[in-house]
Structures are given as structure tokens and as C-alpha cells.
Design an enzyme around this catalytic site. Structure first.
Site, PDB file in Angstrom:
ATOM      1  N   ASP A  15      39.287 -22.050 -32.281  1.00 12.35           N
ATOM      2  CA  ASP A  15      38.242 -21.105 -31.897  1.00 12.35           C
ATOM      3  C   ASP A  15      38.885 -19.758 -31.525  1.00 12.35           C
ATOM      4  OD1 ASP A  15      35.096 -21.579 -30.733  1.00 12.35           O
ATOM      5  OD2 ASP A  15      36.129 -19.720 -30.203  1.00 12.35           O
ATOM      6  N   ALA A  67      35.608 -13.739 -38.606  1.00 11.60           N
ATOM      7  CA  ALA A  67      34.959 -14.805 -37.823  1.00 11.60           C
ATOM      8  C   ALA A  67      33.895 -14.191 -36.927  1.00 11.60           C
ATOM      9  CB  ALA A  67      35.994 -15.542 -36.971  1.00 11.60           C
ATOM     10  N   TYR A 115      23.145  -8.929 -32.106  1.00 15.71           N
ATOM     11  CA  TYR A 115      24.174  -9.021 -33.153  1.00 15.71           C
ATOM     12  C   TYR A 115      24.648  -7.623 -33.564  1.00 15.71           C
ATOM     13  CZ  TYR A 115      25.950  -9.679 -37.962  1.00 15.71           C
ATOM     14  OH  TYR A 115      26.699  -9.635 -39.123  1.00 15.71           O
TER      15      TYR A 115
END
Ligand SMILES: NC(=O)c1ccc[n+]([C@@H]2O[C@H](COP(=O)([O-])OP(=O)(O)OC[C@H]3O[C@@H](n4cnc5c(N)ncnc54)[C@H](O)[C@@H]3O)[C@@H](O)[C@H]2O)c1
Length: 313
Positions: free
Chosen positions: A51, A73, A141
Site C-alpha cells: 500500500d 496509484a 477526488y
């Protein structure tokens, strides 16, 4: 070059990994496989199932001595960012800052960041929007992407990290995820493959700027070049309606299905389109793929995929 691609098991990242390897670079992928797939990672890439926010990411930097970081990512769902803005910020803002800090601590020269043109400018004053257009992101976002762009400026100014920001419009193509910004393409493909009509929200005249993942890959190859830095829109400058996408995909499927209209979604942006003139002038990049052919190739990709895989989504 020795390059870290975060999100290299995902839709766009995995195509970039393929292209970087084909150009002779060494590629390391960091991905937690939350939406990415292990089988999409090229076998010649070194893979870390990790992660972004795991402190152990530092060990990878210590060991690998990267020349460049290509950061793809992310938590990619606009809807998810509205439902859980804190989680979105944790991955998309804090995760990116941690990566930037590691990049500077371990003397990485270049940092390429996958930003958004589709979710950054908001309701546009002009079409297509160039890089200077006011930014009014309409979702957490988009706010996160804008925030990271500011941090990139900061790290570039203070730590001599060369930063390249690529603001994609709506990216479509093989391996695409139905939750991403051009998710409508993957969703229509799946509906058609299940012999269901494509479901359009509203009248279908809302527009997006659909850019092929292969053109996006070409932009990421350009961004690797020595001295490439700055912020560039990566789109086609053309507005395409959801109705047009549906009709191209119906044609590609060869099925006699007509789209079905559902009520419009609250708050949906009605038009979006970005100008790539600056990228063309400065670096000779321009989109080369035709939308009709690109959508056909994308449909064929989904049609030829193993049915078990398609059902997992
Ligand atoms: N698809 C588009 O239209 C579009 C448009 C503009 C910008 N972008 C940006 O491009 C990038 C790639 O998007 P995509 O469409 O390929 O989506 P994707 O979901 O296929 O790729 C994202 C990858 O990141 C990985 N990931 C997510 N969270 C992670 C974490 N915490 N740690 C490690 N790995 C993690 C996922 O497993 C996945 O492989 C994203 O940054 C996205 O915001 C995409």
C-alpha cells in the site's frame, strides 16, 4: 532508467509499464491490488504488493535507487470520494505527499503525476479548457488532484525535483476499470456482452473528452525525456456525447440493441473537454487514435476476456 510505477497493476499504469519495458527501462511496480490485477503486471517488471501509505515503502526506495517515479496509484472513483472524502484524501493526498517526500529523500530526479483534466476544471467557462482555465473541482477526488499538483510545485521549487503533471481527460481502452473517469465505456461493453441495452442516464447528450490509453502512454513516454517538466492536458479537444459512445459500441458489438434512458444523475457535469495545444507546441504530442476504432478494440478486449474475470467486477 530505473523507474517506479505506482498503480502499475491498474488500467493506465499497466500499459505504461509495458511501454517503459519495451523502451529498455527497468520497471518496478508498487500496487496494493485494490482495483489492479496481478496478471496485468508485465512479467519483466519487479512487483511489490504494497500500500502507498505503508511505511515499509521506504525500504523499496532505499533498495532500488530510482531515477524516476511515475505515480498512478489512486482511489479513482469520484462517487467513492463523495461518500468517503477522508479515505480519498488519505490515499490521494497523504499517499502522494509521502511518495514525494521519499522521492526527494532518495534523490529521485523526476516525478510524473497522473492528474485529471476531466474533474479539475469543473463547469467550464470555455470549451475546450486549456491549462490556465480556472479550477473548480466538483468532488473531493478533483480537489485531491489539485492539492497534489500544488505540493508538486512546492517540492519542485524547494528540492529540485523535476515534476511533470499530466491532466488526463476520460481515458478508455483495454483493461479499463468500470469505476474510473471513462467508466461508461467499460459499463456499456459489459451490458452489451450480457445482451442488455446500454443504460444512459438522462438524454445522453452530456459530453466527455475520450482519449485512448495508448495516446496517454505516448504522453508518459514524452514525460520521461530529460528536462521535461510542467503541466499538460492530455485529451483530444473533442466533445463526444454518451449517445455517440453507445452507438459506436452497439455497432462494434454487432447486436441489434437500442440504448435505454434512465433518469439523469443529480449533479452530473454536462460537458467536459480539454485543449492539448500546449503539449503539442512544446513537445509534439497529439492524440493519434480514432475513437471509433479505439472503442471497437476496447469492446473486442472485453469480449475476448475470460467470462470468470468479467464477472468479478
Ligand atoms: N481512467 C481515467 O479516465 C483517468 C482520468 C484522469 C486521471 N486518472 C488517474 O490515472 C491513475 C490511474 O487510473 P486508472 O484509471 O488506471 O485506475 P486503476 O484503478 O485501474 O489504477 C489505479 C491502481 O492503483 C492501485 N492502488 C489504489 N490504491 C492504492 C494504494 N493505496 N496503494 C497502492 N496501490 C493502490 C490499484 O490497485 C490500481 O492498480 C489514477 O491516478 C487516476 O486518478 C485516470
Amino acid at each position: 532508467m530505473n523507474i517506479l510505477v505506482t498503480g502499475g497493476a491498474g488500467f493506465i499504469g499497466s500499459h505504461i509499464v509495458d511501454a517503459y519495458l519495451a523502451e529498455g527501462h527497468r520497471v518496478v511496480v508498487l500496487d496494493n491490488l485494490s482495483t489492479g490485477k496481478r496478471e496485468q503486471v508485465h512479467p519483466d517488471a519487479v512487483f511489490y504488493d504494497r500500500d502507498l501509505i505503508d511505511p515499509a515503502v521506504e525500504d523499496i526506495f532505499k533498495q532500488e535507487k530510482f531515477d524516476a517515479v511515475n505515480h498512478h496509484a489512486a482511489q479513482i472513483s469520484v462517487t467513492q470520494s463523495v461518500a468517503d472524502p477522508a479515505f480519498d484524501a488519505e490515499i490521494n493526498i497523504l499517499g502522494s505527499i509521502k511518495l514525494l517526500k521519499l522521492a526527494t529523500s532518495y534523490r529521485v530526479r523526476k516525478f510524473i503525476f497522473a492528474s485529471t483534466g476531466g474533474a479539475l476544471y469543473g463547469k467550464q467557462n470555455s470549451y475546450p479548457a486549456d491549462e490556465e482555465h480556472p479550477k473548480h473541482p466538483m468532488s473531493p477526488y478533483g480537489i485531491a488532484k489539485l492539492t497534489v499538483e500544488r505540493y508538486l510545485d512546492y517540492f519542485q521549487d524547494n528540492y529540485k525535483l523535476q515534476s511533470a503533471v499530466l491532466r488526463y481527460s476520460n481515458v478508455y481502452g483495454p483493461r479499463q476499470d468500470p469505476h474510473g473517469e471513462a467508466g461508461v465505456v467499460a459499463i456499456f461493453c459489459r451490458q452489451l456482452l450480457q445482451d442488455q441495452p446500454p443504460v444512459i442516464f438522462g438524454d445522453g447528450e452530456q459530453t466527455r473528452d475520450f482519449v485512448s490509453v495508448f495516446d496517454v502512454v505516448a504522453a508518459n513516454l514524452k514525460a520521461l525525456v530529460e528536462n521535461f517538466q510542467g503541466t499538460y492536458n492530455v485529451g483530444t479537444g473533442e466533445e463526444t456525447s454518451v449517445n455517440t459512445v453507445a452507438s459506436f459500441l452497439i455497432e462494434a458489438s454487432g447486436k441489434s440493441l437500442a440504448p435505454k434512458n434512465d433518469p439523469p444523475r443529480m449533479g452530473e457535469q454536462l460537458r467536459s473537454c480539454i485543449d492539448y495545444g500546449k503539449f503539442k507546441r512544446d513537445h509534439g504530442w497529439q492524440p493519434a487514435q480514432s475513437l471509433k476504432q479505439g472503442l471497437k478494440d476496447t469492446f473486442d478486449f472485453f469480449a475476448n476476456r475470460h467470462p470468470m474475470e468479467a464477472n468479478r467486477e
